[in-house]
Design a protein around this motif. Sequence first.
Motif, PDB file in Angstrom:
ATOM      1  N   UNK A  97      12.417  -2.363  -1.954  1.00 44.54           N
ATOM      2  CA  UNK A  97      11.546  -2.037  -2.983  1.00 44.54           C
ATOM      3  C   UNK A  97      11.172  -2.387  -4.101  1.00 44.54           C
ATOM      4  N   UNK A  98       9.513  -2.281  -4.069  1.00 48.77           N
ATOM      5  CA  UNK A  98       8.541  -2.741  -5.170  1.00 48.77           C
ATOM      6  C   UNK A  98       8.322  -2.031  -5.908  1.00 48.77           C
ATOM      7  N   UNK A  99       7.988  -0.416  -5.806  1.00 50.18           N
ATOM      8  CA  UNK A  99       7.988  -0.019  -6.509  1.00 50.18           C
ATOM      9  C   UNK A  99       8.185   1.762  -5.762  1.00 50.18           C
ATOM     10  N   UNK A 100       8.414   2.505  -6.931  1.00 48.12           N
ATOM     11  CA  UNK A 100       9.510   4.318  -6.597  1.00 48.12           C
ATOM     12  C   UNK A 100       8.446   5.224  -6.875  1.00 48.12           C
ATOM     13  N   UNK A 101       7.548   6.239  -5.813  1.00 57.55           N
ATOM     14  CA  UNK A 101       6.486   6.971  -6.711  1.00 57.55           C
ATOM     15  C   UNK A 101       7.087   8.301  -5.861  1.00 57.55           C
ATOM     16  N   UNK A 102       6.913   9.244  -6.920  1.00 58.52           N
ATOM     17  CA  UNK A 102       7.522  10.530  -7.174  1.00 58.52           C
ATOM     18  C   UNK A 102       5.951  11.462  -6.552  1.00 58.52           C
ATOM     19  N   UNK A 103       6.229  12.413  -5.825  1.00 58.87           N
ATOM     20  CA  UNK A 103       6.581  13.219  -5.230  1.00 58.87           C
ATOM     21  C   UNK A 103       6.654  14.501  -4.631  1.00 58.87           C
ATOM     22  N   UNK A 104       6.482  16.002  -5.088  1.00 61.51           N
ATOM     23  CA  UNK A 104       6.699  17.442  -4.867  1.00 61.51           C
ATOM     24  C   UNK A 104       8.549  16.578  -5.019  1.00 61.51           C
ATOM     25  N   UNK A 105       8.607  16.376  -6.354  1.00 59.38           N
ATOM     26  CA  UNK A 105      10.010  16.103  -7.150  1.00 59.38           C
ATOM     27  C   UNK A 105      11.094  15.503  -5.548  1.00 59.38           C
ATOM     28  N   UNK A 162      10.979  11.393  -4.492  1.00 63.34           N
ATOM     29  CA  UNK A 162      11.399   9.611  -4.978  1.00 63.34           C
ATOM     30  C   UNK A 162      11.124   8.990  -3.461  1.00 63.34           C
ATOM     31  N   UNK A 163       9.593   8.146  -3.459  1.00 62.78           N
ATOM     32  CA  UNK A 163       9.590   7.611  -1.737  1.00 62.78           C
ATOM     33  C   UNK A 163       9.484   6.113  -2.479  1.00 62.78           C
ATOM     34  N   UNK A 164      10.056   5.132  -1.473  1.00 65.63           N
ATOM     35  CA  UNK A 164       9.376   3.438  -2.198  1.00 65.63           C
ATOM     36  C   UNK A 164       8.424   3.170  -1.411  1.00 65.63           C
ATOM     37  N   UNK A 165       7.573   2.450  -2.411  1.00 68.11           N
ATOM     38  CA  UNK A 165       6.812   1.746  -1.615  1.00 68.11           C
ATOM     39  C   UNK A 165       7.642   0.342  -1.721  1.00 68.11           C
ATOM     40  N   UNK A 166       6.991  -0.458  -0.103  1.00 64.48           N
ATOM     41  CA  UNK A 166       8.669  -1.474   0.140  1.00 64.48           C
ATOM     42  C   UNK A 166       7.494  -2.917   0.283  1.00 64.48           C
ATOM     43  N   UNK A 167       7.880  -3.565   0.189  1.00 59.61           N
ATOM     44  CA  UNK A 167       7.253  -4.977   1.088  1.00 59.61           C
ATOM     45  C   UNK A 167       6.722  -5.379   1.887  1.00 59.61           C
ATOM     46  N   UNK A 168       5.991  -5.692   2.207  1.00 52.80           N
ATOM     47  CA  UNK A 168       5.344  -5.844   4.107  1.00 52.80           C
ATOM     48  C   UNK A 168       5.587  -6.820   4.561  1.00 52.80           C
ATOM     49  N   UNK A 169       6.232  -7.940   3.289  1.00 50.57           N
ATOM     50  CA  UNK A 169       6.883  -9.123   4.766  1.00 50.57           C
ATOM     51  C   UNK A 169       7.558 -10.125   2.891  1.00 50.57           C
ATOM     52  N   UNK A 170       8.477 -10.731   3.703  1.00 52.20           N
ATOM     53  CA  UNK A 170       9.300 -11.419   2.942  1.00 52.20           C
ATOM     54  C   UNK A 170       8.138 -12.595   2.037  1.00 52.20           C
ATOM     55  N   UNK A 220       0.997  -1.122  -0.249  1.00 52.32           N
ATOM     56  CA  UNK A 220      -0.034   0.342  -0.173  1.00 52.32           C
ATOM     57  C   UNK A 220       0.719   0.910  -0.275  1.00 52.32           C
ATOM     58  N   UNK A 221       0.554   2.116  -1.048  1.00 55.20           N
ATOM     59  CA  UNK A 221       1.278   3.153  -1.015  1.00 55.20           C
ATOM     60  C   UNK A 221       1.384   4.529   0.127  1.00 55.20           C
ATOM     61  N   UNK A 222       1.530   4.647   0.521  1.00 56.15           N
ATOM     62  CA  UNK A 222       1.915   5.995   2.081  1.00 56.15           C
ATOM     63  C   UNK A 222       1.529   7.366   1.500  1.00 56.15           C
ATOM     64  N   UNK A 223       1.919   7.893   0.677  1.00 54.59           N
ATOM     65  CA  UNK A 223       0.990   8.876   0.458  1.00 54.59           C
ATOM     66  C   UNK A 223       0.854   8.536  -1.076  1.00 54.59           C
ATOM     67  N   UNK A 224       0.288  10.351  -1.786  1.00 55.75           N
ATOM     68  CA  UNK A 224      -0.507  10.278  -2.646  1.00 55.75           C
ATOM     69  C   UNK A 224       0.819  10.648  -3.700  1.00 55.75           C
ATOM     70  N   UNK A 225       0.194  10.227  -5.390  1.00 58.09           N
ATOM     71  CA  UNK A 225       2.247  10.576  -6.076  1.00 58.09           C
ATOM     72  C   UNK A 225       1.525  10.102  -7.719  1.00 58.09           C
ATOM     73  N   UNK A 226       2.561   9.685  -8.455  1.00 56.40           N
ATOM     74  CA  UNK A 226       2.440   8.813  -9.606  1.00 56.40           C
ATOM     75  C   UNK A 226       3.608   7.949  -9.116  1.00 56.40           C
ATOM     76  N   UNK A 227       3.823   6.940 -10.001  1.00 59.10           N
ATOM     77  CA  UNK A 227       4.616   6.171 -10.160  1.00 59.10           C
ATOM     78  C   UNK A 227       5.844   6.591 -11.152  1.00 59.10           C
ATOM     79  N   UNK A 228       6.408   6.405 -10.298  1.00 59.99           N
ATOM     80  CA  UNK A 228       7.965   6.478 -10.654  1.00 59.99           C
ATOM     81  C   UNK A 228       9.019   5.473 -11.930  1.00 59.99           C
ATOM     82  N   UNK A 229       9.562   4.540 -10.637  1.00 62.88           N
ATOM     83  CA  UNK A 229       9.497   3.065 -11.628  1.00 62.88           C
ATOM     84  C   UNK A 229       8.526   2.171 -10.337  1.00 62.88           C
ATOM     85  N   UNK A 230       8.579   1.003 -11.756  1.00 63.81           N
ATOM     86  CA  UNK A 230       8.000  -0.819 -11.012  1.00 63.81           C
ATOM     87  C   UNK A 230       9.840  -1.376 -10.474  1.00 63.81           C
ATOM     88  N   UNK A 231      10.186  -0.968  -9.757  1.00 60.37           N
ATOM     89  CA  UNK A 231      11.629  -1.874  -9.350  1.00 60.37           C
ATOM     90  C   UNK A 231      11.298  -3.783 -10.003  1.00 60.37           C
TER      91      UNK A 231
END
Length: 119
Positions: free
Chosen positions: A77-85, A87-95, A54-65
Amino acid sequence: METYIVRVNGEEFEVEIEKTGESAAPAAAAKAAPAPKKAAAKSGGGKGKGEPVVCGTAGKVFKIVANEGQQVKSGDTIIVLEAMKMEIPVVAPKDGTVSKIVVSEGEATTSGQTVAYVE
């Protein structure tokens, strides 16, 4: 007394701020209570198996890692969001294994939106 919701590491707390005197700075109340739970996470572009990422913040999907089927560890890191210039990682909650990615690069996201699943 004013009430605010503050998010710390993905957990929300309801905080009361009290102004003392006319020109005094606000002082946080001594006790912070957990905020009421939100409804279930907003869904992305499809349903997958496993635990939602789940995203912790609103943004735009910058890169799918990560790729579907890829093994990940908690905190990877699974996805990197871009918000207000930024880069915010969206990470795996578990193995586990990334079972589904439900967003695409360039797509706008909202806070609490499911962007992938890990099982």
